[in-house]
Design an enzyme around this catalytic site. Structure first.
Site, short mmCIF file in Angstrom:
data_model
loop_
_atom_site.label_atom_id
_atom_site.label_comp_id
_atom_site.label_asym_id
_atom_site.label_seq_id
_atom_site.Cartn_x
_atom_site.Cartn_y
_atom_site.Cartn_z
N ARG A 34 0.84 -1.20 0.00
CA ARG A 34 0.00 0.00 0.00
C ARG A 34 0.87 1.25 0.00
O ARG A 34 2.07 1.16 0.21
CB ARG A 34 -0.94 -0.02 1.21
CG ARG A 34 -1.88 -1.22 1.13
CD ARG A 34 -2.75 -1.44 2.34
NE ARG A 34 -3.48 -2.70 2.12
CZ ARG A 34 -2.96 -3.90 2.29
NH1 ARG A 34 -1.72 -4.04 2.74
NH2 ARG A 34 -3.65 -4.99 2.02
N GLN A 100 4.40 -10.87 8.44
CA GLN A 100 3.47 -10.99 7.32
C GLN A 100 4.24 -11.08 6.00
O GLN A 100 3.65 -11.29 4.96
CB GLN A 100 2.54 -9.77 7.27
CG GLN A 100 1.71 -9.58 8.51
CD GLN A 100 1.04 -8.21 8.53
OE1 GLN A 100 -0.07 -8.04 8.06
NE2 GLN A 100 1.75 -7.22 9.05
N ASP A 103 9.25 -12.66 2.09
CA ASP A 103 10.54 -12.52 1.40
C ASP A 103 11.68 -13.30 2.03
O ASP A 103 12.78 -13.38 1.47
CB ASP A 103 10.92 -11.04 1.29
CG ASP A 103 10.90 -10.30 2.63
OD1 ASP A 103 11.32 -10.90 3.65
OD2 ASP A 103 10.47 -9.14 2.67
N HIS A 127 2.21 -15.47 6.46
CA HIS A 127 1.67 -15.48 5.09
C HIS A 127 2.48 -16.37 4.15
O HIS A 127 2.34 -16.27 2.93
CB HIS A 127 1.59 -14.04 4.54
CG HIS A 127 0.55 -13.21 5.24
ND1 HIS A 127 0.46 -11.84 5.10
CD2 HIS A 127 -0.45 -13.56 6.09
CE1 HIS A 127 -0.55 -11.38 5.83
NE2 HIS A 127 -1.11 -12.40 6.45
N CYS A 135 2.82 -28.21 -3.93
CA CYS A 135 1.91 -28.94 -4.81
C CYS A 135 0.57 -29.13 -4.11
O CYS A 135 0.53 -29.64 -2.99
CB CYS A 135 2.52 -30.28 -5.20
SG CYS A 135 1.32 -31.30 -6.10
N CYS A 160 3.04 -30.53 -10.86
CA CYS A 160 3.99 -31.43 -10.22
C CYS A 160 4.00 -32.77 -10.97
O CYS A 160 3.07 -33.06 -11.72
CB CYS A 160 3.50 -31.60 -8.78
SG CYS A 160 4.34 -32.79 -7.74
N SER A 200 4.11 -2.07 9.34
CA SER A 200 2.87 -2.64 8.80
C SER A 200 1.75 -1.61 8.87
O SER A 200 1.63 -0.89 9.87
CB SER A 200 2.46 -3.89 9.59
OG SER A 200 1.20 -4.36 9.12
N SER A 201 0.92 -1.58 7.82
CA SER A 201 -0.23 -0.67 7.83
C SER A 201 -1.31 -1.18 8.80
O SER A 201 -2.23 -0.45 9.13
CB SER A 201 -0.81 -0.54 6.42
OG SER A 201 -1.18 -1.82 5.92
N ASN A 225 6.22 2.84 12.43
CA ASN A 225 5.70 2.86 11.05
C ASN A 225 5.68 4.30 10.55
O ASN A 225 5.37 5.21 11.30
CB ASN A 225 4.27 2.28 11.02
CG ASN A 225 3.88 1.79 9.64
OD1 ASN A 225 4.55 0.93 9.08
ND2 ASN A 225 2.82 2.34 9.08
P1 OAD Z 1 1.60 -2.46 3.68
O1 OAD Z 1 2.19 -2.19 2.35
O2 OAD Z 1 0.13 -2.44 3.80
O3 OAD Z 1 2.16 -1.42 4.76
C1 OAD Z 1 3.52 -1.12 4.85
C2 OAD Z 1 3.69 0.02 5.85
O4 OAD Z 1 5.09 0.24 6.02
C3 OAD Z 1 3.08 1.35 5.38
O5 OAD Z 1 2.15 1.81 6.34
C4 OAD Z 1 4.30 2.30 5.28
O6 OAD Z 1 4.03 3.58 5.79
C5 OAD Z 1 5.33 1.62 6.14
N1 OAD Z 1 6.72 1.83 5.73
C6 OAD Z 1 7.23 1.80 4.48
N2 OAD Z 1 8.56 1.99 4.49
C7 OAD Z 1 8.92 2.14 5.79
C8 OAD Z 1 10.15 2.38 6.47
N3 OAD Z 1 11.33 2.47 5.82
N4 OAD Z 1 10.11 2.51 7.82
C9 OAD Z 1 8.94 2.43 8.51
N5 OAD Z 1 7.76 2.19 7.93
C10 OAD Z 1 7.74 2.05 6.59
O7 OAD Z 1 2.22 -3.86 4.17
P2 OAD Z 1 1.69 -4.90 5.25
O8 OAD Z 1 1.09 -4.21 6.43
O9 OAD Z 1 2.79 -5.85 5.47
O10 OAD Z 1 -0.94 -9.97 2.44
O11 OAD Z 1 0.55 -5.61 4.44
C11 OAD Z 1 -0.09 -6.69 5.03
C12 OAD Z 1 -0.51 -7.70 4.01
O12 OAD Z 1 -1.28 -7.09 2.98
C13 OAD Z 1 0.62 -8.36 3.25
O13 OAD Z 1 1.24 -9.40 3.97
C14 OAD Z 1 -0.08 -8.89 2.03
C15 OAD Z 1 -0.84 -7.64 1.71
O14 OAD Z 1 -1.91 -7.73 0.88
C16 OAD Z 1 -1.05 -11.07 1.68
O15 OAD Z 1 -0.46 -11.18 0.62
C17 OAD Z 1 -1.95 -12.11 2.25
#
Ligand code: OAD
Length: 257
Positions: A34, A100, A103, A127, A135, A160, A200-201, A225
């Site tokens: 996001r 989550q 990588d 995740h 498979c 597979c 994480s958002s 964050n």
């Molecule tokens: P998001 O992309 O939703 O959020 C990442 C957050 O990291 C954002 O709020 C940014 O502001 C923050 N951010 C970016 N760079 C940063 C930095 N250098 N220092 C501090 N903060 C930083 O990612 P997730 O919360 O991981 O799910 O998303 C959750 C899940 O949504 C993922 O695992 C994936 C996705 O759809 C699945 O694929 C099931």
């Protein structure tokens, strides 16, 4: 300052748990989901649902090859924030990393930082892992690279030897998280004295409910964050800073005295 008193809490805590999202890997060059340049600006989440994988694995895989190229083309190295968490584990101040991210960079950092005789933080990949496929027929897991390569060359969907269709070994939208893993994560969140949500958002469920669970069972909750999150109101410490600035500072404060 409040980082110092937070470091004191970590030092005296019995159980410290870290919970991470895409923001911790952003400084390594892995795109986030996001926000500006997030992959959901270029791709539609609806392309990657479990329902679509089951209905039309060929179209799913065709799109997945594009997402894989966008997110994981290139080799990424753990950054100072991954290393700081590994160091916190090595010095026995961190019980577990719940992530989550798919990588694999927390594992790489722990391999690099933690020696054979030192305690390792547990790593729970909520995740899954994007470097692997599984498979759907026989359940075998294998390295994803050759399978993504086959799909990129038009072998859609890749299957597979047993005839089953491969699935990236990640949790898709609409798919249940592996029960044992999420159970263990919930237990750790409940038992933690200090819970740190990092990069994480905090909008995706059920993972995002973990910091609330920790807070309601009495943990001190910190959020690191760049942007505000829906859980900020439940947090005791909030740092809207880059993870590679805050975490090394914090870990130095914890381990220096
Ligand atoms: P998001 O992309 O939703 O959020 C990442 C957050 O990291 C954002 O709020 C940014 O502001 C923050 N951010 C970016 N760079 C940063 C930095 N250098 N220092 C501090 N903060 C930083 O990612 P997730 O919360 O991981 O799910 O998303 C959750 C899940 O949504 C993922 O695992 C994936 C996705 O759809 C699945 O694929 C099931």
């Amino acid at each position: 300052d409040d980082l110092e008193s937070f470091a004191d809490e970590i030092r005296s805590a019995e159980t410290v748990v870290a919970f991470t999202g895409a923001g911790i890997s952003a400084p390594s060059g892995v795109p986030t989901f996001r926000g500006d340049d997030g992959v959901w600006e270029k791709f539609d989440e609806g392309q990657f649902t479990y329902g679509r994988f089951q209905r039309d694995p060929e179209a799913f895989w065709d799109d997945r090859v594009g997402l894989q190229r966008e997110m994981f083309d290139g080799t990424y190295e753990p950054n100072a924030a991954h290393e700081a968490l590994a160091e916190l584990g090595r010095t026995d101040h961190l019980e577990a990393i719940l992530t989550q991210n798919t990588d694999g960079l927390h594992g790489d950092a722990v391999d690099a930082v933690v020696g054979a005789d030192d305690p390792e933080p547990a790593i729970l990949e909520l995740h899954g892992n994007s470097q692997r496929v599984r498979c759907t027929g026989c359940g075998t897991r294998r390295d994803g690279d050759p399978i993504f390569e086959r799909a990129a060359n038009g072998d859609l969907p890749p299957t597979c030897d047993c005839g089953g269709v491969y699935k990236p070994d990640v949790v898709l939208f609409g798919e249940q998280l592996p029960g044992a893993v999420i159970q263990r994560a919930r237990t750790l969140a409940r038992e933690s004295d200090v819970f740190i949500a990092i990069g994480s958002s905090l909008v995706v469920q059920p993972a995002a409910s973990l910091p609330r669970q920790a807070a309601s069972s009495g943990a001190t909750v910190a959020i690191v964050n760049l942007e505000s999150t829906p859980v900020d109101g439940a947090a005791d410490v909030i740092r809207r800073e880059d993870v590679t600035d805050v975490l090394p500072q914090l870990v130095e404060l914890v381990t220096d005295s």
